[in-house]
Write an enzyme that holds these catalytic residues in place. Structure first.
Site, PDB file in Angstrom:
ATOM      1  N   ASN A 121      12.571   1.325  10.820  1.00 41.29           N
ATOM      2  CA  ASN A 121      11.673   1.049   9.473  1.00 41.29           C
ATOM      3  C   ASN A 121      11.816   2.343   8.523  1.00 41.29           C
ATOM      4  OD1 ASN A 121      10.194   3.215  11.121  1.00 41.29           O
ATOM      5  ND2 ASN A 121       8.327   2.583  10.289  1.00 41.29           N
TER       6      ASN A 121
ATOM      7  N   ASP B  44       7.456   3.379  13.512  1.00 43.61           N
ATOM      8  CA  ASP B  44       6.593   2.405  14.231  1.00 43.61           C
ATOM      9  C   ASP B  44       6.423   2.751  15.616  1.00 43.61           C
ATOM     10  OD1 ASP B  44       6.078   0.929  11.920  1.00 43.61           O
ATOM     11  OD2 ASP B  44       7.368  -0.557  12.251  1.00 43.61           O
TER      12      ASP B  44
ATOM     13  N   LYS C  15      14.295  -5.180   8.932  1.00 46.99           N
ATOM     14  CA  LYS C  15      14.309  -4.194  10.124  1.00 46.99           C
ATOM     15  C   LYS C  15      15.615  -4.206  11.192  1.00 46.99           C
ATOM     16  CE  LYS C  15       9.412  -3.047  10.109  1.00 46.99           C
ATOM     17  NZ  LYS C  15       8.114  -2.848  10.761  1.00 46.99           N
TER      18      LYS C  15
ATOM     19  N   GLY D  22       8.681 -10.092  16.800  1.00 46.90           N
ATOM     20  CA  GLY D  22       9.484  -9.811  15.587  1.00 46.90           C
ATOM     21  C   GLY D  22       9.566  -8.017  15.677  1.00 46.90           C
TER      22      GLY D  22
ATOM     23  N   THR E 213      11.113  -2.977   5.667  1.00 45.48           N
ATOM     24  CA  THR E 213      10.047  -3.849   6.119  1.00 45.48           C
ATOM     25  C   THR E 213      10.849  -5.345   6.320  1.00 45.48           C
ATOM     26  OG1 THR E 213       7.867  -4.570   6.079  1.00 45.48           O
ATOM     27  CG2 THR E 213       9.040  -4.328   4.001  1.00 45.48           C
TER      28      THR E 213
ATOM     29  N   GLY F 105       3.718 -11.881  19.619  1.00 44.71           N
ATOM     30  CA  GLY F 105       4.812 -11.843  18.905  1.00 44.71           C
ATOM     31  C   GLY F 105       6.012 -11.166  19.286  1.00 44.71           C
TER      32      GLY F 105
ATOM     33  N   LEU G 281       0.902  -1.114   0.126  1.00 46.22           N
ATOM     34  CA  LEU G 281      -0.029   0.056   0.090  1.00 46.22           C
ATOM     35  C   LEU G 281       0.927   1.083  -0.019  1.00 46.22           C
ATOM     36  CD1 LEU G 281      -2.740   1.270   0.473  1.00 46.22           C
ATOM     37  CD2 LEU G 281      -2.347   0.938   2.870  1.00 46.22           C
TER      38      LEU G 281
ATOM     39  N   TYR H  77      -4.197  -4.159   9.651  1.00 48.04           N
ATOM     40  CA  TYR H  77      -5.108  -2.976   9.112  1.00 48.04           C
ATOM     41  C   TYR H  77      -6.006  -3.669   7.893  1.00 48.04           C
ATOM     42  CZ  TYR H  77      -0.817  -2.399   6.213  1.00 48.04           C
ATOM     43  OH  TYR H  77       0.210  -2.541   5.517  1.00 48.04           O
TER      44      TYR H  77
ATOM     45  N   GLY I 129      -4.781  -1.490  13.354  1.00 52.86           N
ATOM     46  CA  GLY I 129      -3.672  -0.815  13.115  1.00 52.86           C
ATOM     47  C   GLY I 129      -3.507   0.303  12.075  1.00 52.86           C
TER      48      GLY I 129
HETATM   49  P1  NAP Z   1       7.885 -10.159  12.056  1.00 51.61           P
HETATM   50  O1  NAP Z   1       9.050  -9.233  12.177  1.00 51.61           O
HETATM   51  O2  NAP Z   1       7.891 -11.286  10.726  1.00 51.61           O
HETATM   52  O3  NAP Z   1       7.251 -10.523  13.210  1.00 51.61           O
HETATM   53  C1  NAP Z   1       5.998 -11.442  13.363  1.00 51.61           C
HETATM   54  C2  NAP Z   1       5.968 -12.146  14.667  1.00 51.61           C
HETATM   55  O4  NAP Z   1       4.871 -13.007  14.720  1.00 51.61           O
HETATM   56  C3  NAP Z   1       7.395 -12.938  14.885  1.00 51.61           C
HETATM   57  O5  NAP Z   1       7.264 -13.049  16.103  1.00 51.61           O
HETATM   58  C4  NAP Z   1       6.589 -14.052  14.398  1.00 51.61           C
HETATM   59  O6  NAP Z   1       7.378 -15.398  14.760  1.00 51.61           O
HETATM   60  C5  NAP Z   1       5.403 -14.176  14.631  1.00 51.61           C
HETATM   61  N1  NAP Z   1       4.494 -15.197  14.000  1.00 51.61           N
HETATM   62  C6  NAP Z   1       4.462 -15.166  12.654  1.00 51.61           C
HETATM   63  N2  NAP Z   1       3.468 -16.255  12.153  1.00 51.61           N
HETATM   64  C7  NAP Z   1       3.232 -16.915  13.422  1.00 51.61           C
HETATM   65  C8  NAP Z   1       2.297 -17.915  13.562  1.00 51.61           C
HETATM   66  N3  NAP Z   1       1.645 -18.538  12.534  1.00 51.61           N
HETATM   67  N4  NAP Z   1       2.058 -18.266  14.915  1.00 51.61           N
HETATM   68  C9  NAP Z   1       2.708 -17.623  15.993  1.00 51.61           C
HETATM   69  N5  NAP Z   1       3.485 -16.600  15.667  1.00 51.61           N
HETATM   70  C10 NAP Z   1       3.636 -16.346  14.440  1.00 51.61           C
HETATM   71  O7  NAP Z   1       6.714  -8.980  11.455  1.00 51.61           O
HETATM   72  P2  NAP Z   1       6.585  -7.656  11.791  1.00 51.61           P
HETATM   73  O8  NAP Z   1       7.060  -6.687  11.004  1.00 51.61           O
HETATM   74  O9  NAP Z   1       6.568  -7.576  13.249  1.00 51.61           O
HETATM   75  O10 NAP Z   1       4.687  -7.400  11.437  1.00 51.61           O
HETATM   76  C11 NAP Z   1       3.939  -8.164  12.409  1.00 51.61           C
HETATM   77  C12 NAP Z   1       2.455  -7.575  11.858  1.00 51.61           C
HETATM   78  O11 NAP Z   1       2.328  -6.229  12.394  1.00 51.61           O
HETATM   79  C13 NAP Z   1       2.238  -7.950  10.638  1.00 51.61           C
HETATM   80  O12 NAP Z   1       0.911  -8.432  10.428  1.00 51.61           O
HETATM   81  C14 NAP Z   1       2.253  -6.362   9.988  1.00 51.61           C
HETATM   82  O13 NAP Z   1       1.497  -6.291   8.766  1.00 51.61           O
HETATM   83  C15 NAP Z   1       1.897  -5.690  11.197  1.00 51.61           C
HETATM   84  N6  NAP Z   1       2.444  -4.173  11.232  1.00 51.61           N
HETATM   85  C16 NAP Z   1       1.797  -3.366  11.018  1.00 51.61           C
HETATM   86  C17 NAP Z   1       1.917  -2.019  11.270  1.00 51.61           C
HETATM   87  C18 NAP Z   1       1.167  -0.758  11.342  1.00 51.61           C
HETATM   88  O14 NAP Z   1       1.527   0.458  10.935  1.00 51.61           O
HETATM   89  N7  NAP Z   1      -0.106  -1.194  11.517  1.00 51.61           N
HETATM   90  C19 NAP Z   1       3.449  -1.660  11.278  1.00 51.61           C
HETATM   91  C20 NAP Z   1       4.140  -2.922  11.403  1.00 51.61           C
HETATM   92  C21 NAP Z   1       3.809  -4.209  11.358  1.00 51.61           C
HETATM   93  P3  NAP Z   1       8.446 -16.204  13.983  1.00 51.61           P
HETATM   94  O15 NAP Z   1       9.578 -15.377  13.854  1.00 51.61           O
HETATM   95  O16 NAP Z   1       8.829 -17.519  14.723  1.00 51.61           O
HETATM   96  O17 NAP Z   1       7.983 -16.485  12.378  1.00 51.61           O
END
Ligand code: NAP
Length: 282
Positions: free
Chosen positions: A92, A107, A71, A136, A67, A134, A19, A228, A249
């Site tokens: 980010n 963020d 990160k 990450g 992203t 989570g 997006l 979101y 979000g």
């Molecule tokens: P990330 O760095 O990949 O971290 C994701 C986290 O979720 C990790 O701890 C991961 O564990 C865990 N996870 C993934 N799949 C899983 C599953 N099936 N079961 C249990 N845990 C799981 O991603 P991120 O950048 O933190 O983003 C996380 C979410 O936040 C996404 O949906 C993203 O779109 C959203 N987000 C939104 C905004 C916003 O502005 N609203 C900003 C940033 C992110 P593993 O490492 O073991 O896979």
């Protein structure tokens, strides 16, 4: 209108459909600034990311969003970090200052600002407990933001070692590290806030939910889902059915993007226009 042309973009891998180009292109137009926002995939364990950063250093690109999966891996490639990026241990946003590559994290303030807007009653002094799902990149920003605002933290992650790394890096010595299952989540006890920082429930798999069906959500908790798209995840629907205050979000997404654009251009970003782009997209 200034003659400066802003060359901006997003790096990560894979990038898929994002997006961000629509959001930033619409904002640049309303700001009466020339420029473009491209997608720059950088495969892990290649020289792609380093080459891209060199283009920022040389002035060919003015700024980048970062992203998954870069990160944290981008940190050693930068010359300096802004305080938010240092606090979160994640970047980010990248920009150039005096030929130096600077990493920032929008963020963190984006989340905090939207949390205050969505749940103003939570902004009271005193010890409050939040449960973050989570561990990450986004969870790092959320935990750093909540810690800075005086919250006590419980982390629930599927990989305890990942949560332990976050707790160590962010110096959250009093945070609890629990498994992301019914036993772990109930062990956290009474919480005022639950934040989903996993992708569970995100399109194209909206049937997923990080919260186990067998476990009632804690009474009185506010639920903030970083996802979101879709606008109301299974978790948010479950919260609404339980009569709990809940937010997606979307507000954070717009605020982190607006703050990044302000960092790159030095001008106020049109948040309402960016919100409209998001609403039209979903
Ligand atoms: P990330 O760095 O990949 O971290 C994701 C986290 O979720 C990790 O701890 C991961 O564990 C865990 N996870 C993934 N799949 C899983 C599953 N099936 N079961 C249990 N845990 C799981 O991603 P991120 O950048 O933190 O983003 C996380 C979410 O936040 C996404 O949906 C993203 O779109 C959203 N987000 C939104 C905004 C916003 O502005 N609203 C900003 C940033 C992110 P593993 O490492 O073991 O896979």
């Amino acid at each position: 209108m200034t003659d400066k042309v802003f060359h901006l973009g997003l790096t990560g891998f894979p990038l898929g459909h994002s997006l961000s180009p629509a959001l930033h292109t619409a904002a640049l137009q309303v700001m009466r600034l020339k420029g473009e926002y491209g997608l720059y995939p950088a495969a892990p364990e290649t020289a792609d990311l380093q080459c891209l950063l060199e283009r920022v250093r040389q002035g060919e690109l003015d700024g980048l969003n970062v992203t998954i999966p870069h990160k944290q891996t981008v940190l050693p490639l930068l010359d300096a970090l802004e305080p938010a990026a240092r606090a979160a241990g994640a970047v980010n946003v990248i920009f150039r200052r005096d030929h130096l590559l600077i990493g920032d994290n929008t963020d963190l303030p984006g989340f905090l600002s939207d949390l205050q807007q969505q749940f103003p009653h939570l902004a009271v002094p005193g010890q409050r407990k939040a449960l973050v799902l989570g561990a990450g990149g986004a969870a790092r920003a959320v935990c750093a933001a909540l810690h800075s605002a005086g919250w006590q933290l419980c982390l629930a992650a599927r990989r305890p070692d990942q949560a332990a790394g976050l707790i160590t890096d962010l110096r959250l010595s009093s945070a609890e590290n629990l498994p992301l299952d019914a036993a772990g989540l109930s062990a956290c006890g009474s919480v005022a806030l639950i934040v989903n920082a996993t992708p569970l429930g995100m399109a194209p798999n909206p049937q997923n939910n990080p919260w186990p069906a067998s476990l009632p959500l804690p009474v009185g908790a506010c639920i903030y889902d970083l996802i979101y798209n879709p606008p109301a995840t299974r978790l948010l629907q479950q919260a609404q059915q339980a009569g709990l205050a809940a937010s997606s979000g979307a507000g954070m997404l717009v605020e982190q993007a607006a703050l990044a654009l302000e960092r790159w251009t030095g001008r106020p970003a049109p948040r309402q226009v960016m919100k409209q782009v998001l609403n039209n997209w979903r």
